[in-house]
Write a protein that holds these residues in place. Structure first.
Motif, PDB file in Angstrom:
ATOM      1  N   THR B 131       0.866  -1.328  -0.190  1.00 14.19           N
ATOM      2  CA  THR B 131       0.034   0.138  -0.074  1.00 14.19           C
ATOM      3  C   THR B 131       0.837   1.331  -0.084  1.00 14.19           C
ATOM      4  OG1 THR B 131      -1.753  -1.062   1.061  1.00 14.19           O
ATOM      5  CG2 THR B 131      -1.657   1.161   1.472  1.00 14.19           C
ATOM      6  N   MET B 132       2.065   1.141   0.900  1.00 10.05           N
ATOM      7  CA  MET B 132       2.581   2.587   1.009  1.00 10.05           C
ATOM      8  C   MET B 132       3.551   2.757  -0.300  1.00 10.05           C
ATOM      9  SD  MET B 132       5.212   3.633   3.384  1.00 10.05           S
ATOM     10  CE  MET B 132       6.647   3.698   2.728  1.00 10.05           C
ATOM     11  N   GLN B 133       3.915   1.940  -0.904  1.00  9.14           N
ATOM     12  CA  GLN B 133       4.532   2.122  -2.147  1.00  9.14           C
ATOM     13  C   GLN B 133       3.475   2.424  -3.406  1.00  9.14           C
ATOM     14  OE1 GLN B 133       5.968   0.089  -0.154  1.00  9.14           O
ATOM     15  NE2 GLN B 133       7.565   1.011  -0.202  1.00  9.14           N
ATOM     16  N   ARG B 134       2.476   2.155  -3.339  1.00  6.44           N
ATOM     17  CA  ARG B 134       1.368   2.440  -4.318  1.00  6.44           C
ATOM     18  C   ARG B 134       1.004   3.969  -3.916  1.00  6.44           C
ATOM     19  NH1 ARG B 134       3.271   0.938  -7.297  1.00  6.44           N
ATOM     20  NH2 ARG B 134       1.598   1.906  -8.742  1.00  6.44           N
ATOM     21  N   LEU B 135       0.711   4.198  -2.773  1.00  2.18           N
ATOM     22  CA  LEU B 135       0.259   5.476  -2.386  1.00  2.18           C
ATOM     23  C   LEU B 135       1.589   6.554  -2.943  1.00  2.18           C
ATOM     24  CD1 LEU B 135      -1.208   5.090   1.075  1.00  2.18           C
ATOM     25  CD2 LEU B 135      -2.283   5.342  -1.105  1.00  2.18           C
ATOM     26  N   LYS B 136       2.790   6.364  -2.805  1.00  2.59           N
ATOM     27  CA  LYS B 136       3.893   6.914  -3.209  1.00  2.59           C
ATOM     28  C   LYS B 136       3.920   7.237  -4.701  1.00  2.59           C
ATOM     29  CE  LYS B 136       7.588   6.713   0.025  1.00  2.59           C
ATOM     30  NZ  LYS B 136       9.253   6.529   0.117  1.00  2.59           N
ATOM     31  N   ALA B 137       3.601   6.178  -5.490  1.00  2.00           N
ATOM     32  CA  ALA B 137       3.493   6.028  -6.923  1.00  2.00           C
ATOM     33  C   ALA B 137       2.393   7.054  -7.164  1.00  2.00           C
ATOM     34  CB  ALA B 137       3.299   4.441  -7.542  1.00  2.00           C
ATOM     35  N   LEU B 138       1.089   6.789  -6.669  1.00  3.60           N
ATOM     36  CA  LEU B 138       0.200   7.422  -7.104  1.00  3.60           C
ATOM     37  C   LEU B 138       0.206   9.033  -6.886  1.00  3.60           C
ATOM     38  CD1 LEU B 138      -3.218   5.335  -5.764  1.00  3.60           C
ATOM     39  CD2 LEU B 138      -2.422   5.831  -7.735  1.00  3.60           C
ATOM     40  N   THR B 139       0.697   9.366  -5.786  1.00  5.22           N
ATOM     41  CA  THR B 139       0.904  10.916  -5.595  1.00  5.22           C
ATOM     42  C   THR B 139       2.250  11.396  -6.104  1.00  5.22           C
ATOM     43  OG1 THR B 139       1.829  10.177  -3.438  1.00  5.22           O
ATOM     44  CG2 THR B 139      -0.358  10.789  -3.560  1.00  5.22           C
ATOM     45  N   THR B 140       3.089  10.811  -6.377  1.00  7.53           N
ATOM     46  CA  THR B 140       4.384  11.176  -6.872  1.00  7.53           C
ATOM     47  C   THR B 140       4.621  10.925  -8.485  1.00  7.53           C
ATOM     48  OG1 THR B 140       5.805   9.592  -6.420  1.00  7.53           O
ATOM     49  CG2 THR B 140       5.603  11.386  -4.765  1.00  7.53           C
ATOM     50  N   GLY B 141       4.007   9.986  -8.799  1.00  9.15           N
ATOM     51  CA  GLY B 141       4.213   9.520 -10.089  1.00  9.15           C
ATOM     52  C   GLY B 141       5.310   8.852 -10.384  1.00  9.15           C
ATOM     53  N   VAL B 234     -12.007  -4.111   2.064  1.00  6.44           N
ATOM     54  CA  VAL B 234     -11.742  -5.073   1.012  1.00  6.44           C
ATOM     55  C   VAL B 234     -10.457  -5.570   0.943  1.00  6.44           C
ATOM     56  CG1 VAL B 234     -11.603  -5.246  -1.457  1.00  6.44           C
ATOM     57  CG2 VAL B 234     -13.338  -3.945  -0.623  1.00  6.44           C
ATOM     58  N   ASP B 235      -9.098  -5.002   1.424  1.00  2.00           N
ATOM     59  CA  ASP B 235      -7.890  -5.372   1.401  1.00  2.00           C
ATOM     60  C   ASP B 235      -7.773  -6.455   2.677  1.00  2.00           C
ATOM     61  OD1 ASP B 235      -5.051  -5.544   1.037  1.00  2.00           O
ATOM     62  OD2 ASP B 235      -4.744  -4.140   2.780  1.00  2.00           O
ATOM     63  N   GLY B 276      -8.428   1.600  -6.983  1.00  2.00           N
ATOM     64  CA  GLY B 276      -7.787   0.668  -6.193  1.00  2.00           C
ATOM     65  C   GLY B 276      -6.478   0.858  -6.214  1.00  2.00           C
ATOM     66  N   ASP B 277      -5.719   0.764  -5.054  1.00  2.00           N
ATOM     67  CA  ASP B 277      -3.989   1.048  -5.066  1.00  2.00           C
ATOM     68  C   ASP B 277      -3.374   0.020  -5.810  1.00  2.00           C
ATOM     69  OD1 ASP B 277      -4.755  -0.562  -2.971  1.00  2.00           O
ATOM     70  OD2 ASP B 277      -3.392   0.527  -1.707  1.00  2.00           O
ATOM     71  N   HIS B 278      -3.902  -1.311  -5.525  1.00  2.00           N
ATOM     72  CA  HIS B 278      -3.199  -2.448  -6.024  1.00  2.00           C
ATOM     73  C   HIS B 278      -4.323  -3.745  -6.028  1.00  2.00           C
ATOM     74  CE1 HIS B 278      -2.689  -4.121  -1.923  1.00  2.00           C
ATOM     75  NE2 HIS B 278      -2.500  -2.876  -1.427  1.00  2.00           N
ATOM     76  N   GLY B 279      -4.089  -4.507  -6.448  1.00  2.00           N
ATOM     77  CA  GLY B 279      -5.036  -5.980  -6.778  1.00  2.00           C
ATOM     78  C   GLY B 279      -4.785  -6.740  -5.697  1.00  2.00           C
ATOM     79  N   MET B 280      -5.277  -7.857  -5.771  1.00  2.00           N
ATOM     80  CA  MET B 280      -4.860  -8.915  -5.081  1.00  2.00           C
ATOM     81  C   MET B 280      -3.661  -9.849  -5.444  1.00  2.00           C
ATOM     82  SD  MET B 280      -8.263  -9.878  -3.050  1.00  2.00           S
ATOM     83  CE  MET B 280      -8.925  -8.567  -1.864  1.00  2.00           C
ATOM     84  N   THR B 281      -3.916 -10.258  -6.650  1.00  2.00           N
ATOM     85  CA  THR B 281      -2.769 -10.818  -7.348  1.00  2.00           C
ATOM     86  C   THR B 281      -2.384 -10.050  -8.690  1.00  2.00           C
ATOM     87  OG1 THR B 281      -4.261 -12.480  -8.108  1.00  2.00           O
ATOM     88  CG2 THR B 281      -2.679 -13.301  -6.549  1.00  2.00           C
ATOM     89  N   THR B 282      -3.590  -9.752  -9.396  1.00  2.00           N
ATOM     90  CA  THR B 282      -3.319  -8.958 -10.721  1.00  2.00           C
ATOM     91  C   THR B 282      -3.847  -7.590 -10.177  1.00  2.00           C
ATOM     92  OG1 THR B 282      -5.596  -9.799 -11.282  1.00  2.00           O
ATOM     93  CG2 THR B 282      -3.796 -10.792 -12.312  1.00  2.00           C
TER      94      THR B 282
END
Lengths: 240, 1008
Positions: B131-141, B234-235, B276-282
């Protein structure tokens, strides 16, 4: 293998010369029989395409497996009947021969099933591809068990003797040892490329393993006469 | 003294490896270069003015804003297919009804009713998908790097340019509610925020209900420009139950209601993004409700990077301006839009790919010097292991030089630190460790070479026998191929099976399985060397087949790596709580408890067979009473955990309390058992000392109590034999048993009894951290190692006076089995496959702000097999001595041999078993040292191969997905294994010391 630690004693010189000549003819016979075996495998690749449409090793692999194991078994049997490498069998009544033959069949089947079990234990799928796995077991038996049966007969103790250190008593047994081990090693090596992502048609269970076993068998057939010829000075067998 | 030097030396070798790993890691896993530059509205991206020409308009930055307000709903782990309708199925196949399908129906409705106002996208995200990496990616690109994955528990604030920062600096009011990870990432950035704890994955509702409480009031109040709501239910449901559980349908329906409610409240100038920030597997997410522009992807593009190559940057900028000009043209002339759209899309995609490639290039910059240094250090450590393990069994091996490198290392480290202090440079711990390692390594090498190595040919330094070497090379080659690393879960059992068959065949080949009469006469000169077989042929064959069977069965518990889509993970890895059917659940529960009982019974049976269970010492009392209690606690905890959701509401408190107490109680019991074992490790039944009539005096070359160690070493075996005779005499009087004495078993298995007890005590808490059905794997693990030890023992000859050695094939097979068990306990060397729920065993409420405890629990779960096998490693040395009694008993069974056995010398007649080790303490310690070094060598070359693979293939496509995680897992596994090895050897030494003092007491008691 049979290492050479003992040298021929001087007073056995004449005997040794006789042995050597005998061994040379034996090695020649060995070479010819092995060439015939290789030839039969090559034939099993080419002959069926004359009669069967769409025959290729990879696509109609199961057919090829059956044909190849049949060819190899037949050639081995014929060679055994013609060359007669072991003349030890004293009783030659018909009933004895029949029971012996039946025993050989049972041994062959048992070896097929036990190979199948070992493959499954090694990670082959249990239910899917059961026929493929079994045919692989059959061809590996044709490469290993059939020559053993021809040469040693249905005699487990003799088998165990041949496949242990210093247990070999003739060049026939020596070559048997080499071809059998190289077939197994080939089959083992054949399993290695399966996980690679090259996406080749032969990377499918059990094609790579059967091909590996075949190559191993052929390599053993080629190597064993050469190796025996190379080491003929050091090889001394008790019975010869 | 010898014990301490052995342990210290092993610790030093471990330190060498650690230094190498640390040096390599510091060069390989760089933290990403973070630029603190921020873009501003005044600086346009790229040369020239923007084609939109939006400067000057109110509220615009680089371009005019289309919406004045945004609601961003982040639903954690919302997979793309969760948004699909129920009836979507492949034509020709029966419709599938999955709990997660068709629950987000409001999205579908909007898409169907207002197709021009809603869009559904599928987006692919970069690993790591935490989650944290995805948040970083979402907000910083940006592309989050790998090292970030480790900081999931203690996230750090983002210093790079990011969306939230830009929004706040543009004067927008950002309101946040939900996952408290955002608090760490953007401290103080929100005008209003409602944070809820995120780490407790068992809790499905707290975060979501908290958000719902505040969401609509905040929306209605109007005091916001950007509203972010991050739902976690959901997560957590996915973590706890998996996507196929009815609970997931409930959760998704709730989310659907939320979206529905938001859409109803939405005003015309507001954009709603559901993602969604990421999936479960995909991985997938989707946005909705209004138009999203292609240019949306570009808004965080920051061109102010110094380190990119100017030429490529220029090229990219040209590409971008061309694409944007095309886009502009496209907007103006809608006539040819259909035709030109693909080219524009292709251009933009090309631009994005180029930018991404350049970013990767500039971020993942390796320090080649450090990588090479680390690899060299690892290689040197492996060489030291090889050298010292050969040196240790040479006859006159002195223990003294073992301490030299430790001293030199300290000197080197201090000198280096002093040097740095004088020139006032920053002290780098990694470099300090490396300097210490090198400065201690060189003197040792010199000393070893001078003392021993130069006298021998180099060939003896490389003692691994051919077939084993071949298999080891295959094992190492595996690390260099990404497909093999992915398929390692299947490749390792295959190699292990090959090892097992090789061992059986080798035994046969050496003639140790068949009686010699079956073989024809061996040639002259060889007959003397072949030992008579200790077992019959079927015995080893049975062991081999049993081992293969166990390996194959353990392979059924197999988790698929993400990379193989065809592969189906075993359903048995999931916890019982995620099962739906009641009957199947009960059956499985029964099977798990049966496995537990079987494990317990097997250990007790083993201890009883060697007689140690009869000892009245506290550890054995603990085994008798404490272990069943632990098993009971485990079973009760499983019952609670698997049926916690079905408990009636009034029992909830009780259930939650019990599920907190029970695991802690089991762990506490295990710890107290281990403490008891350390306190009194000698588990021997003492019946002597009551003034039994002496039939034979102990011969001592001195009078009075023993003064030196040498005296004791001489006396102890004699006392031992004397005691044996005494016991035997008594037993013969009682006519209860055969010629073998009970006392011999007890003392003869004193080391391994302690080891087995310790392993069992360790296994129970580790078992508790896994899903219930993994207990079957643990049972298989014990069975498998038992069989392997027997098989190995059949091939190891007992050399009576020493030196004792453990052959290479034994150590290699042991290490292979550790790897195999790692996979069969449902692990994979990738981060998404880590079993995070292990952190909540015993802590159902989460851990608060502590990070070390959950990390420890998760680590113990992941590296359980490494730990168990490393601690159990000394058994490899001890087991052949244990098996001695069997072989002898079997041989004594035929009556004709009785005359023979009488003629044999005394020590042949009665199995001394592990007391043989005590007969030669010098050899014993040397053998322990050698065993430890060999195991470290096998593990060390694995990590060396991983490091080499990662450095050679550092530009490989799969380096971050396969090789880097593999290296990290191997490195951590190595650390765990080495610590476990040290603990195991220390335990053996503790038992040894206790046995010595026990003998001393006995001796004094007899003198009185």
């Amino acid at each position: 293998m049979v290492g050479g630690s003992s040298s021929p004693l001087p007073f056995r010189g004449r005997l040794a010369i006789q042995e050597n000549t005998m061994k040379d003819t034996d090695i020649k016979r060995l070479l010819y029989t092995h060439l015939l075996c290789i030839f039969s495998i090559i034939l099993s690749v080419f002959i069926p395409s004359l009669f069967l449409e769409n025959f290729s090793i990879l696509e109609t692999h199961l057919t090829w497996l059956c044909i190849c194991s049949g060819f190899v078994t037949a050639v081995n049997l014929v060679l055994y009947l013609v060359v007669k490498p072991n003349t030890s069998s004293k009783r030659s009544s018909l009933s004895h021969k029949v029971t012996r033959f039946l025993k050989c069949c049972i041994y062959f089947l048992m070896s097929c099933f036990s190979f199948h079990v070992i493959f499954v234990l090694y990670g082959a799928p249990l239910i899917e591809l059961a026929l493929e796995t079994f045919l692989f077991a059959v061809i590996l038996s044709a490469f290993t068990t059939v020559p053993c049966l021809c040469l040693l007969g249905p005699n487990l103790k003799a088998w165990l003797r041949v496949f242990s250190r210093n247990g070999v008593t003739s060049i026939w047994e020596n070559s048997l040892q080499i071809t059998t081990i190289s077939s197994f090693v080939g089959a083992w090596l054949g399993a290695l490329p399966i996980p690679l992502d090259w996406e080749r048609p032969w990377q499918v269970w059990p094609i790579s393993c059967t091909l590996g076993a075949t190559f191993g068998y052929v390599a053993g057939l080629v190597i064993s006469p050469l190796w025996i010829y190379w080491n003929r000075k050091q090889l001394t067998y008790k019975n010869n | 003294m010898q014990k301490a030097s052995v342990l210290l030396f092993l610790a030093w070798v471990c330190f060498l490896f650690y230094a190498g790993i640390a040096l390599f890691t510091s060069g390989f896993l760089l933290t990403r270069l973070e630029l603190t530059n921020h873009s501003s509205c005044q600086e346009p991206p790229g040369p020239g003015s923007l084609p939109w020409g939006s400067q000057g308009k109110p509220g615009a930055c680089w371009m005019a804003s289309r919406f004045s307000r945004v609601v961003l709903v982040l639903i954690d782990a919302l997979r793309f297919d969760f948004a699909q309708p129920q009836h979507s199925h492949v034509p020709g196949e029966p419709p599938v009804s999955l709990p997660f399908l068709g629950k987000l129906s409001s999205l579908q409705r909007i898409l169907e009713i207002q197709p021009h106002h809603a869009r559904l996208y599928r987006s692919q995200v970069d690993p790591p998908t935490t989650t944290m990496q995805r948040l970083k990616a979402l907000t910083t690109g940006s592309l989050p790097t790998f090292i970030d994955a480790g900081s999931n528990f203690a996230s750090h604030a983002i210093v790079e340019d990011n969306l939230i920062k830009q929004l706040t600096s543009a004067g927008r009011r950002v309101v946040f509610m939900g996952d408290d990870t955002w608090k760490d990432l953007f401290p103080g950035a929100f005008s209003k925020a409602f944070f809820f704890p995120s780490f407790n994955v068992r809790d499905l509702d707290t975060v979501d209900n908290g958000i719902l409480e505040h969401l609509y009031p905040t929306m209605d109040s109007g005091e916001w420009d950007v509203l972010i709501a991050h739902f976690l239910g959901v997560d957590h449901c996915g973590h706890k139950h998996g996507p196929h559980h009815p609970e997931m349908a409930k959760k998704l329906s709730q989310m659907d209601q939320v979206i529905q409610g938001l859409v109803e409240r939405l005003e015309n100038d507001t954009l709603l993004v559901v993602a969604g920030d990421h999936g479960m597997t995909t991985n997938g997410d989707h946005g909705g409700d209004s138009e999203l522009e292609v240019s949306r992807f570009l808004h965080t593009y920051s061109a102010a990077t110094r380190d990119l190559q100017a030429k490529e940057l220029h090229q990219l900028q040209n590409l971008f301006s061309k694409a944007s000009a095309d886009y502009q043209w496209l907007l103006q002339s809608p006539r040819g839009a259909e035709a030109t759209l693909p080219t524009v899309i292709a251009e933009l995609q090309q631009f994005l790919r180029g930018a991404r490639a350049m970013c990767i290039e500039s971020w993942a910059r390796f320090s080649l010097v450090r990588m090479a240094g680390g690899t060299a250090l690892l290689a040197a450590s492996c060489f030291i292991c090889l050298l010292a393990s050969q040196w240790a069994i040479s006859p006159g091996f002195p223990f003294r030089p073992l301490l030299i490198p430790v001293a030199w290392g300290l000197v080197g480290a201090i000198a280096y630190a002093g040097l740095l202090g004088t020139i006032e440079l920053k002290l780098d711990l990694v470099l300090l460790g490396a300097v210490a390692a090198v400065s201690s390594f060189l003197p040792f090498l010199w000393k070893a070479w001078a003392g021993w190595g130069s006298k021998r040919p180099l060939a003896t330094l490389f003692p691994i026998p051919g077939p084993v070497l071949l298999l080891l090379l295959f094992r190492l080659a595996v690390f260099f191929s990404d497909s093999f690393v992915v398929a390692e879960a299947r490749a390792t059992p295959f190699l292990l099976g090959s090892f097992i068959l090789l061992l059986v065949v080798q035994l046969h080949w050496e003639g140790q399985l068949l009686p010699p009469k079956l073989l024809t006469m061996p040639r002259l000169g060889t007959s003397a060397t072949t030992n008579p077989p200790r077992h019959n042929g079927a015995y080893a064959l049975r062991l081999g087949i049993g081992l293969l069977l166990c390996t194959r069965l353990a392979g059924l518990f197999h988790r698929c790596p993400e990379e193989t889509p065809v592969c189906q993970s075993s359903p048995w890895l999931s916890p019982l709580a995620s099962m739906v059917g009641g009957r199947a659940k009960n059956l499985w529960y029964g099977a798990c408890v049966a496995a537990l009982v079987a494990l317990l019974a097997a250990v007790r049976l083993w201890l009883r067979r060697y007689g140690n269970l009869k000892s009245p010492e506290p550890p054995m009392l603990f085994v008798r009473w404490g272990l069943p209690l632990m098993a009971l606690g485990t079973a009760a905890y499983w019952a609670l955990a698997s049926g916690a959701d079905e408990a009636p509401p009034r029992l909830r408190v009780l259930v939650s309390g019990a599920s907190m107490v029970l695991p802690r109680a089991v762990a506490g019991l295990a710890a107290s058992g281990l403490a008891l074992l350390l306190w009194k490790p000698v588990t021997v039944l003492v019946k002597a000392g009551a003034g039994a009539p002496r039939t034979r005096t102990v011969l001592t070359p001195f009078s009075g109590p023993p003064t030196s160690q040498a005296d004791l070493d001489y006396v102890v075996p004699q006392i031992y034999r004397h005691m044996q005779e005494e016991f035997r005499g008594r037993l013969e009087r009682a006519k209860s048993q055969g010629p073998l004495t009970v006392a011999a078993y007890q003392l003869g298995s004193v080391y391994s009894a302690a080891m087995v007890t310790a392993l069992t005590l360790l296994a129970f808490p580790l078992l508790l951290l896994h899903a219930e059905r993994i207990s079957l794997v643990f049972l298989l693990l014990f069975l498998q190692s038992f069989l392997l030890l027997h098989l190995l023992a059949a091939g190891i000859p007992i050399t009576t006076p020493g030196p004792f050695t453990v052959p290479w094939q034994a150590v290699s097979a042991w290490a292979l089995m550790a790897t195999q068990t790692f996979y069969s306990t449902g692990h994979q060397p990738v981060f998404p496959a880590i079993h995070w729920h292990a952190a909540f065993v015993g802590f159902p409420e989460g851990h608060g702000s502590r990070t070390w405890l959950p990390a420890l629990l998760v680590g113990a779960n992941t590296f359980a097999s490494h730990l168990l096998f490393a601690v159990g490693c000394p058994l490899l040395l001890l087991w052949p001595f244990l098996c001695e009694s069997q072989g002898l008993r079997k041989r004594q069974q035929p009556p004709g041999n009785e005359a023979d056995s009488r003629v044999r010398p005394e020590e042949e007649e009665e199995p001394l078993m592990e007391m043989r080790l005590r007969d030669g303490p010098h050899h014993f310690y040397a053998a322990l040292l050698q065993l430890g070094l060999k195991y470290l060598f096998i593990l060390g070359i694995q990590i060396l191969a991983c490091a080499l693979a990662a450095s050679i293939l550092r530009r490989h496509l799969m380096v971050w997905k396969v090789f880097a995680p593999k290296f990290i897992f191997e490195a951590v596994g190595f650390v765990v294994s080495s610590v476990g090895l040290l603990l195991g050897i220390a335990l053996v030494m503790r038992v040894d010391g206790a046995v010595s003092s026990w003998f001393r007491q006995l001796f004094l008691a007899q003198q009185r």
